[in-house]
Design a protein around this motif. Structure first.
Motif, PDB file in Angstrom:
ATOM      1  N   LYS A 285       7.680  56.956 -10.602  1.00 16.00           N
ATOM      2  CA  LYS A 285       7.296  58.006 -11.543  1.00 16.00           C
ATOM      3  C   LYS A 285       7.980  59.328 -11.224  1.00 16.00           C
ATOM      4  O   LYS A 285       7.451  60.401 -11.514  1.00 16.00           O
ATOM      5  N   VAL A 286       9.164  59.250 -10.662  1.00 23.22           N
ATOM      6  CA  VAL A 286       9.867  60.484 -10.310  1.00 23.22           C
ATOM      7  C   VAL A 286      10.344  61.213 -11.558  1.00 23.22           C
ATOM      8  O   VAL A 286      10.585  60.615 -12.607  1.00 23.22           O
ATOM      9  N   ARG A 287      10.473  62.514 -11.410  1.00 19.52           N
ATOM     10  CA  ARG A 287      10.998  63.364 -12.490  1.00 19.52           C
ATOM     11  C   ARG A 287      12.317  63.973 -12.028  1.00 19.52           C
ATOM     12  O   ARG A 287      12.401  64.543 -10.937  1.00 19.52           O
ATOM     13  N   ILE A 288      13.320  63.839 -12.879  1.00 14.78           N
ATOM     14  CA  ILE A 288      14.664  64.339 -12.581  1.00 14.78           C
ATOM     15  C   ILE A 288      15.086  65.219 -13.750  1.00 14.78           C
ATOM     16  O   ILE A 288      15.275  64.733 -14.868  1.00 14.78           O
ATOM     17  N   GLU A 289      15.224  66.526 -13.509  1.00 14.65           N
ATOM     18  CA  GLU A 289      15.449  67.476 -14.592  1.00 14.65           C
ATOM     19  C   GLU A 289      16.639  68.374 -14.278  1.00 14.65           C
ATOM     20  O   GLU A 289      16.737  68.910 -13.175  1.00 14.65           O
ATOM     21  N   GLN A 290      17.517  68.556 -15.252  1.00 13.07           N
ATOM     22  CA  GLN A 290      18.637  69.470 -15.072  1.00 13.07           C
ATOM     23  C   GLN A 290      18.112  70.892 -15.039  1.00 13.07           C
ATOM     24  O   GLN A 290      17.397  71.333 -15.946  1.00 13.07           O
ATOM     25  N   ALA A 291      18.456  71.648 -13.992  1.00 16.07           N
ATOM     26  CA  ALA A 291      17.951  73.010 -13.824  1.00 16.07           C
ATOM     27  C   ALA A 291      19.066  74.039 -13.877  1.00 16.07           C
ATOM     28  O   ALA A 291      18.867  75.192 -13.508  1.00 16.07           O
ATOM     29  N   GLY A 292      20.237  73.647 -14.317  1.00 15.27           N
ATOM     30  CA  GLY A 292      21.405  74.514 -14.360  1.00 15.27           C
ATOM     31  C   GLY A 292      22.636  73.727 -13.979  1.00 15.27           C
ATOM     32  O   GLY A 292      22.561  72.537 -13.669  1.00 15.27           O
ATOM     33  N   LYS A 293      23.788  74.380 -13.999  1.00 14.97           N
ATOM     34  CA  LYS A 293      25.022  73.697 -13.636  1.00 14.97           C
ATOM     35  C   LYS A 293      24.963  73.268 -12.178  1.00 14.97           C
ATOM     36  O   LYS A 293      24.737  74.088 -11.278  1.00 14.97           O
ATOM     37  N   ASP A 294      25.151  71.982 -11.948  1.00 17.80           N
ATOM     38  CA  ASP A 294      25.134  71.410 -10.607  1.00 17.80           C
ATOM     39  C   ASP A 294      23.823  71.688  -9.866  1.00 17.80           C
ATOM     40  O   ASP A 294      23.792  71.823  -8.636  1.00 17.80           O
ATOM     41  N   ARG A 295      22.739  71.748 -10.618  1.00 18.72           N
ATOM     42  CA  ARG A 295      21.408  71.918 -10.027  1.00 18.72           C
ATOM     43  C   ARG A 295      20.432  70.987 -10.744  1.00 18.72           C
ATOM     44  O   ARG A 295      20.251  71.079 -11.968  1.00 18.72           O
ATOM     45  N   VAL A 296      19.821  70.087  -9.979  1.00 15.82           N
ATOM     46  CA  VAL A 296      18.890  69.119 -10.545  1.00 15.82           C
ATOM     47  C   VAL A 296      17.571  69.197  -9.778  1.00 15.82           C
ATOM     48  O   VAL A 296      17.546  69.057  -8.548  1.00 15.82           O
ATOM     49  N   ARG A 297      16.490  69.419 -10.518  1.00 10.69           N
ATOM     50  CA  ARG A 297      15.167  69.506  -9.911  1.00 10.69           C
ATOM     51  C   ARG A 297      14.569  68.104  -9.794  1.00 10.69           C
ATOM     52  O   ARG A 297      14.593  67.319 -10.741  1.00 10.69           O
ATOM     53  N   ILE A 298      14.025  67.790  -8.610  1.00 13.78           N
ATOM     54  CA  ILE A 298      13.444  66.467  -8.383  1.00 13.78           C
ATOM     55  C   ILE A 298      12.000  66.619  -7.920  1.00 13.78           C
ATOM     56  O   ILE A 298      11.681  67.493  -7.116  1.00 13.78           O
ATOM     57  N   SER A 299      11.139  65.751  -8.418  1.00 11.82           N
ATOM     58  CA  SER A 299       9.729  65.784  -8.044  1.00 11.82           C
ATOM     59  C   SER A 299       9.091  64.451  -8.426  1.00 11.82           C
ATOM     60  O   SER A 299       9.690  63.641  -9.145  1.00 11.82           O
ATOM     61  N   GLY A 300       7.872  64.233  -7.951  1.00  7.56           N
ATOM     62  CA  GLY A 300       7.096  63.097  -8.415  1.00  7.56           C
ATOM     63  C   GLY A 300       7.140  61.843  -7.570  1.00  7.56           C
ATOM     64  O   GLY A 300       6.470  60.860  -7.908  1.00  7.56           O
ATOM     65  N   ALA A 301       7.890  61.818  -6.480  1.00  7.79           N
ATOM     66  CA  ALA A 301       7.855  60.638  -5.612  1.00  7.79           C
ATOM     67  C   ALA A 301       6.510  60.592  -4.892  1.00  7.79           C
ATOM     68  O   ALA A 301       5.815  61.598  -4.746  1.00  7.79           O
ATOM     69  N   SER A 302       6.140  59.433  -4.443  1.00  8.77           N
ATOM     70  CA  SER A 302       4.892  59.260  -3.706  1.00  8.77           C
ATOM     71  C   SER A 302       5.081  58.158  -2.674  1.00  8.77           C
ATOM     72  O   SER A 302       6.212  57.682  -2.471  1.00  8.77           O
ATOM     73  N   GLY A 303       3.999  57.723  -2.056  1.00 10.20           N
ATOM     74  CA  GLY A 303       4.144  56.682  -1.040  1.00 10.20           C
ATOM     75  C   GLY A 303       2.812  56.116  -0.609  1.00 10.20           C
ATOM     76  O   GLY A 303       1.746  56.568  -1.035  1.00 10.20           O
ATOM     77  N   LYS A 304       2.886  55.112   0.240  1.00  9.30           N
ATOM     78  CA  LYS A 304       1.696  54.501   0.823  1.00  9.30           C
ATOM     79  C   LYS A 304       2.024  54.054   2.236  1.00  9.30           C
ATOM     80  O   LYS A 304       3.174  54.163   2.685  1.00  9.30           O
ATOM     81  N   ALA A 305       1.019  53.549   2.926  1.00 11.28           N
ATOM     82  CA  ALA A 305       1.159  53.245   4.351  1.00 11.28           C
ATOM     83  C   ALA A 305       2.283  52.246   4.610  1.00 11.28           C
ATOM     84  O   ALA A 305       2.469  51.291   3.847  1.00 11.28           O
ATOM     85  N   PRO A 306       3.034  52.441   5.703  1.00 11.31           N
ATOM     86  CA  PRO A 306       4.103  51.502   6.059  1.00 11.31           C
ATOM     87  C   PRO A 306       3.521  50.183   6.552  1.00 11.31           C
ATOM     88  O   PRO A 306       2.317  50.055   6.776  1.00 11.31           O
ATOM     89  N   THR A 307       4.393  49.211   6.762  1.00 10.25           N
ATOM     90  CA  THR A 307       3.957  47.862   7.128  1.00 10.25           C
ATOM     91  C   THR A 307       3.544  47.730   8.586  1.00 10.25           C
ATOM     92  O   THR A 307       2.888  46.761   8.963  1.00 10.25           O
ATOM     93  N   GLY A 308       3.966  48.686   9.422  1.00 12.36           N
ATOM     94  CA  GLY A 308       3.704  48.552  10.855  1.00 12.36           C
ATOM     95  C   GLY A 308       4.727  47.698  11.567  1.00 12.36           C
ATOM     96  O   GLY A 308       4.553  47.337  12.737  1.00 12.36           O
ATOM     97  N   LYS A 309       5.805  47.382  10.860  1.00 10.79           N
ATOM     98  CA  LYS A 309       6.888  46.586  11.452  1.00 10.79           C
ATOM     99  C   LYS A 309       8.215  47.279  11.183  1.00 10.79           C
ATOM    100  O   LYS A 309       8.395  47.924  10.162  1.00 10.79           O
ATOM    101  N   PHE A 310       9.141  47.127  12.119  1.00 16.07           N
ATOM    102  CA  PHE A 310      10.498  47.637  11.948  1.00 16.07           C
ATOM    103  C   PHE A 310      11.418  46.483  11.568  1.00 16.07           C
ATOM    104  O   PHE A 310      11.456  45.450  12.264  1.00 16.07           O
ATOM    105  N   LYS A 311      12.135  46.647  10.480  1.00 21.68           N
ATOM    106  CA  LYS A 311      13.196  45.687  10.182  1.00 21.68           C
ATOM    107  C   LYS A 311      14.233  45.772  11.300  1.00 21.68           C
ATOM    108  O   LYS A 311      14.685  46.854  11.663  1.00 21.68           O
ATOM    109  N   THR A 312      14.593  44.628  11.831  1.00 18.51           N
ATOM    110  CA  THR A 312      15.513  44.578  12.965  1.00 18.51           C
ATOM    111  C   THR A 312      16.716  43.721  12.613  1.00 18.51           C
ATOM    112  O   THR A 312      16.572  42.572  12.201  1.00 18.51           O
ATOM    113  N   SER A 313      17.892  44.305  12.757  1.00 17.62           N
ATOM    114  CA  SER A 313      19.130  43.599  12.463  1.00 17.62           C
ATOM    115  C   SER A 313      19.684  42.953  13.723  1.00 17.62           C
ATOM    116  O   SER A 313      19.958  43.642  14.710  1.00 17.62           O
ATOM    117  N   VAL A 314      19.804  41.648  13.668  1.00 17.33           N
ATOM    118  CA  VAL A 314      20.358  40.891  14.784  1.00 17.33           C
ATOM    119  C   VAL A 314      21.784  40.496  14.415  1.00 17.33           C
ATOM    120  O   VAL A 314      22.012  39.725  13.486  1.00 17.33           O
TER     121      VAL A 314
END
Length: 451
Positions: A285-314
């Protein structure tokens, strides 16, 4: 309202340095990040460290920091980078020595360790591999590395202790930016909405020039001005986690709703569930709005609890790829290249080449789309074509046979072949497993330059 300005100085291991120095000198930044690790990069760094225990950091570390440290003499910008790769401590020592040589003073350099669990991998061999569904113990090749995507813990600790330069190993890309935001604004590690917003900030910055038009450009369809002079991004972030994406005036590229939207979706399988070590970010549900030349306003991201595990690359040694290429030009070029392919097929059968996979490409004819689509695109007469053959094999000896047979086409194949080349690639593959956070021990070391 307090605001932090973070710039991106690199989006991959071999990125340009000039836009980063421009940001340090003209960007009025608080922080600049350098994201320089890909999936296989750290495995290759581990191989370098095995040969020389003082190595294992990014190949361009010294080149980059030679210029970064010069710029820091007059501009107090904090630097956070994963250029430490497999050896952040050695990278920090090199940085310290370079800073002393350049006459910098009152500089505190931190290095974050704890992502490397290669010496304890035996404890996790029964873990399921994400890519295959099998067990880690099923891997046949030599295991070279095991590094978890750790989060912001070490970065925040280093900032609290006054670090000016922070060098890490395998830290999740967005965490390079989320760390300073959490430190500066005092965000709680259970304020998941703010962590989700900060992760979006980091995701937009992690690929540097991509969000300012680099990966966006498509002539005649998505035109980008002065791509040769591409400027890297800055994000002005407030304490709520919202921000403005921009770039320096006088640089090429552009910042628009479209460039930001594309980078938001880059490498994201599910925008509502972007898994990181710090938070599961939600960009739905993010909002991305042009706020002028080469300026973009961003808002609306959210989140929830992480998994408690780290992805590990072998990382493990998987195979070798033997390759050979040769060109044919002039009348009947395609037919001669096709005949060369038939010769190679018979020769490989005759010499008993053992391979897991083999492919033949007629570059300029079918190497991108295969035969079915390419035949529709190539109705006209072709006056040149380059034959490429590559085979996936288990030994260097088998890999050598591939290129040798292509080279032999000079005198044993169709007429007019030229420009033959051959090569062997040592292939490192990645297996991903999820390991509990508790199995990682994050630590931070320091070096101070006071003279």
């Amino acid at each position: 309202m307090k605001q932090i300005r973070i710039g991106s100085g690199a989006g991959y291991g071999g990125d340009r340095i000039e836009p980063a120095i421009d940001l340090i000198e003209r960007g009025n930044l608080d922080y600049i990040i350098f994201e320089c690790l890909a999936e296989r990069t750290i495995s290759l760094a581990q191989k370098a460290k095995q040969k020389n225990p003082e190595l294992g950091y990014n190949d361009l570390f010294e080149y980059r920091f030679d210029k970064i440290l010069d710029a820091l003499k007059d501009h107090k910008v904090k630097v956070i980078t994963n250029m430490g790769a497999a050896n952040p401590e050695s990278a920090a020592k090199l940085c310290s020595a370079m800073a002393k040589e350049k006459g910098l003073k009152k500089l505190k350099i931190a290095y974050v360790k704890g992502d490397d669990i290669g010496d304890r991998l035996e404890d996790f061999m029964d873990y399921q591999v994400l890519e295959t569904g099998g067990r880690l113990s099923d891997i046949q090749g030599e295991i070279l590395s095991a590094n978890g995507y750790i989060g912001i813990e070490g970065i925040v600790c280093a900032l609290r202790d006054g670090a000016d330069i922070i060098i890490t190993g395998r830290v999740a890309d967005p965490s390079l930016s989320l760390g300073p935001l959490c430190y500066e604004f005092g965000w709680s590690m259970v304020d998941y909405d703010k962590l989700g917003k900060g992760t979006w900030i980091g995701h937009l910055l992690e690929c540097a020039g991509q969000v300012t038009g680099g990966y966006f450009a498509d002539p005649g369809y998505k035109d980008v001005p002065e791509l040769w002079n591409l400027g890297f991004p800055i994000i002005e972030v407030d304490e709520n986690g919202d921000g403005i994406v921009t770039k320096l005036p006088g640089t090429g590229g552009m910042v628009t709703r479209e460039t930001v939207r594309e980078q938001t979706l880059y490498e994201i399988q599910d925008p509502e569930n972007y898994f990181t070590p710090d938070v599961i970010a939600d960009f739905g549900k993010v909002r991305i709005e042009q706020a002028g030349k080469d300026r973009v306003r961003i808002s609306g991201a959210s989140g929830k609890a992480p998994t408690g595990k780290f992805k590990t690359s072998v990382g493990y040694h998987d195979c070798y790829i033997g390759e050979g290429q040769i060109s044919y030009g002039g009348g009947n070029a395609v037919a001669r290249a096709q005949l060369a392919k038939e010769v190679l097929e018979k020769r490989f059968e005759q010499i008993g080449l053992v391979y897991e996979e083999i492919r033949y490409d007629f570059i300029g004819l079918n190497s991108l789309y295969g035969d079915s689509i390419s035949k529709q695109l190539n109705a006209g007469i072709r006056s040149e074509v380059r034959l490429r053959v590559a085979a996936r094999v288990k030994t260097i000896a088998e890999a050598e046979l591939v290129g040798n047979e292509v080279e032999a086409l000079y005198t044993n194949g169709p007429s007019g072949g030229g420009g033959a080349t051959k090569s062997i690639k040592d292939i490192v593959s990645i297996a991903s497993v999820f390991i509990p956070v508790e199995d990682f021990e994050i630590s931070v070391g320091y070096l101070e330059v006071n003279e």
